[in-house]
Design a protein around this motif. Structure first.
Motif, PDB file in Angstrom:
ATOM      1  N   GLU A 268      46.483 114.851 126.827  1.00 45.27           N
ATOM      2  CA  GLU A 268      45.188 115.270 126.366  1.00 45.27           C
ATOM      3  C   GLU A 268      44.934 116.886 127.029  1.00 45.27           C
ATOM      4  O   GLU A 268      44.333 117.656 126.147  1.00 45.27           O
ATOM      5  N   ALA A 269      45.499 117.215 127.820  1.00 44.40           N
ATOM      6  CA  ALA A 269      45.520 118.670 128.215  1.00 44.40           C
ATOM      7  C   ALA A 269      46.257 119.561 127.284  1.00 44.40           C
ATOM      8  O   ALA A 269      45.771 120.705 126.596  1.00 44.40           O
ATOM      9  N   GLY A 270      47.042 118.895 126.540  1.00 44.88           N
ATOM     10  CA  GLY A 270      47.867 119.752 125.460  1.00 44.88           C
ATOM     11  C   GLY A 270      47.123 119.819 124.349  1.00 44.88           C
ATOM     12  O   GLY A 270      47.178 121.049 123.597  1.00 44.88           O
ATOM     13  N   LEU A 271      46.256 118.657 123.866  1.00 41.33           N
ATOM     14  CA  LEU A 271      45.415 118.595 122.708  1.00 41.33           C
ATOM     15  C   LEU A 271      44.371 119.675 122.945  1.00 41.33           C
ATOM     16  O   LEU A 271      43.970 120.482 121.954  1.00 41.33           O
ATOM     17  N   ARG A 272      43.758 119.753 124.264  1.00 43.78           N
ATOM     18  CA  ARG A 272      42.781 120.700 124.366  1.00 43.78           C
ATOM     19  C   ARG A 272      43.054 122.325 124.172  1.00 43.78           C
ATOM     20  O   ARG A 272      42.614 122.904 123.561  1.00 43.78           O
ATOM     21  N   LEU A 273      44.442 122.436 124.589  1.00 43.06           N
ATOM     22  CA  LEU A 273      44.972 123.763 124.566  1.00 43.06           C
ATOM     23  C   LEU A 273      45.330 124.034 122.993  1.00 43.06           C
ATOM     24  O   LEU A 273      44.995 125.049 122.442  1.00 43.06           O
TER      25      LEU A 273
ATOM     26  N   HIS B  31      43.626 127.393 121.088  1.00 35.56           N
ATOM     27  CA  HIS B  31      44.409 128.317 120.228  1.00 35.56           C
ATOM     28  C   HIS B  31      44.290 128.275 118.796  1.00 35.56           C
ATOM     29  O   HIS B  31      44.292 129.430 118.235  1.00 35.56           O
ATOM     30  N   ALA B  32      43.867 127.042 118.290  1.00 36.21           N
ATOM     31  CA  ALA B  32      43.833 126.989 116.789  1.00 36.21           C
ATOM     32  C   ALA B  32      42.753 127.954 116.236  1.00 36.21           C
ATOM     33  O   ALA B  32      42.491 128.260 115.090  1.00 36.21           O
ATOM     34  N   ARG B  33      41.619 128.193 117.187  1.00 37.50           N
ATOM     35  CA  ARG B  33      40.485 128.908 116.897  1.00 37.50           C
ATOM     36  C   ARG B  33      40.704 130.492 116.976  1.00 37.50           C
ATOM     37  O   ARG B  33      39.622 131.253 116.561  1.00 37.50           O
ATOM     38  N   MET B  34      41.621 131.059 117.705  1.00 37.91           N
ATOM     39  CA  MET B  34      41.935 132.184 118.017  1.00 37.91           C
ATOM     40  C   MET B  34      42.542 133.019 116.980  1.00 37.91           C
ATOM     41  O   MET B  34      43.974 132.711 116.705  1.00 37.91           O
TER      42      MET B  34
ATOM     43  N   GLY C 216      52.179 122.342 121.087  1.00 39.04           N
ATOM     44  CA  GLY C 216      52.558 122.597 119.191  1.00 39.04           C
ATOM     45  C   GLY C 216      53.948 122.843 118.940  1.00 39.04           C
ATOM     46  O   GLY C 216      54.129 123.147 117.672  1.00 39.04           O
ATOM     47  N   LEU C 217      54.914 123.250 119.862  1.00 36.91           N
ATOM     48  CA  LEU C 217      56.203 123.679 119.367  1.00 36.91           C
ATOM     49  C   LEU C 217      57.117 122.703 119.308  1.00 36.91           C
ATOM     50  O   LEU C 217      56.972 121.474 119.489  1.00 36.91           O
TER      51      LEU C 217
END
Length: 285
Positions: free
Chosen positions: A79-84, A88-91, A152-153
């Protein structure tokens, strides 16, 4: 929540052994100095982050994220990875050299941040005297591919051994340089504003000079722990004695930190993880 879930790594992992060391706080600072030398990565931070206005809040959030991925349950880490990833996807940011706009979650940038972070953790710990043999070193890098996957890597594209990390740095070094943003960030990291609770006494005349000098010493040690090529990019801090002095200092600092009471050294995430591990061991035994 599974009361026996020990997360992505578990008590037998090199990750748990390494991250039990409070000296990794210094390693986190080292990684930030190193990350600043990548112009595109630095542009992504400078154009999207409020780190200058909320430096200590950002530090706490980063520490909580790392703690969750290391000691949280599998669901908490994911869940922490999903939030991050969503953040990042919006930046986006503008490349300072080409003027082109790019996404901050480009794999090359995520990989740079990941490698510099885990290499800083490992290098700082070993130089501080944490006993890790070569097999454990490679084991840590391999384990941390799980953390790379969270952001996401593709784990197969992330260095998984010490030799692969060294080769990665060799390949990426031509892209690194001291930019205006890197210099400003390094200066900020070396002399950040005090947290508000500490700044209040200064406003009423309490001398906090010793605290600032102590932090300056910590920041100087973090800089001195950088690889020689990175120190040279920061202005020629590449003397042979620099690394030796840093190792003496970081070993003394680790000794002082490990002498602190256990409750001061262990956070609630780690204690909760150890309790789940104990329950798991009892059930399997």
């Amino acid at each position: 929540m599974d009361s026996t879930d020990t997360g992505l790594f578990g008590p037998d992992s090199v990750t748990w052994k390494l991250h039990a060391e409070p000296i990794l706080l210094l390693a986190g600072l080292r990684s930030l100095y190193l990350q600043a030398l990548h112009p595109r990565a630095m542009a992504g931070v400078a154009q999207n982050s409020n780190y200058r206005r909320d430096a200590w809040g950002r530090l706490v959030r980063t520490a909580n994220y790392v703690g969750t991925t290391v000691y949280g349950t599998t669901a908490e880490a994911e869940e922490a990875g999903l939030r991050l990833r969503r953040l990042h996807a919006r930046m986006t940011a503008v490349d300072p050299a080409t003027g082109q706009r790019f996404r901050v979650d480009e794999p090359d940038l995520l990989r740079w941040v990941h490698v510099t972070e885990v290499e800083s953790f490992l290098d700082t710990a070993r130089r501080a005297g944490v006993p890790l043999d070569d097999v454990e070193v490679d084991g840590y890098y391999t384990e941390q591919r799980r953390s790379a996957a969270l952001v996401g890597l593709d784990p197969e594209t992330v260095p998984g051994t010490a030799a692969e990390v060294a080769e990665y740095y060799r390949r990426v070094r031509p892209e690194l340089r001291m930019t205006k943003e890197a210099a400003e960030t390094a200066l900020f990291l070396t002399a950040p504003p005090l947290p508000w609770k500490l700044s209040l006494p200064a406003r009423v005349g309490l001398n906090l000079g010793p605290l600032r000098w102590a932090y300056l010493g910590v920041a100087g040690t973090a800089l001195a722990l950088l690889p020689g090529w990175a120190r040279r990019l920061y202005g020629g801090l590449g003397l042979p004695t620099t690394a030796l002095s840093a190792e003496v200092t970081v070993r003394a600092l680790r000794f002082a930190l490990t002498a602190l009471p256990r409750d001061w050294r262990e956070g609630p995430m780690r204690r909760a993880a150890e309790e789940r591990a104990a329950r798991s061991a009892a059930l399997s035994g």
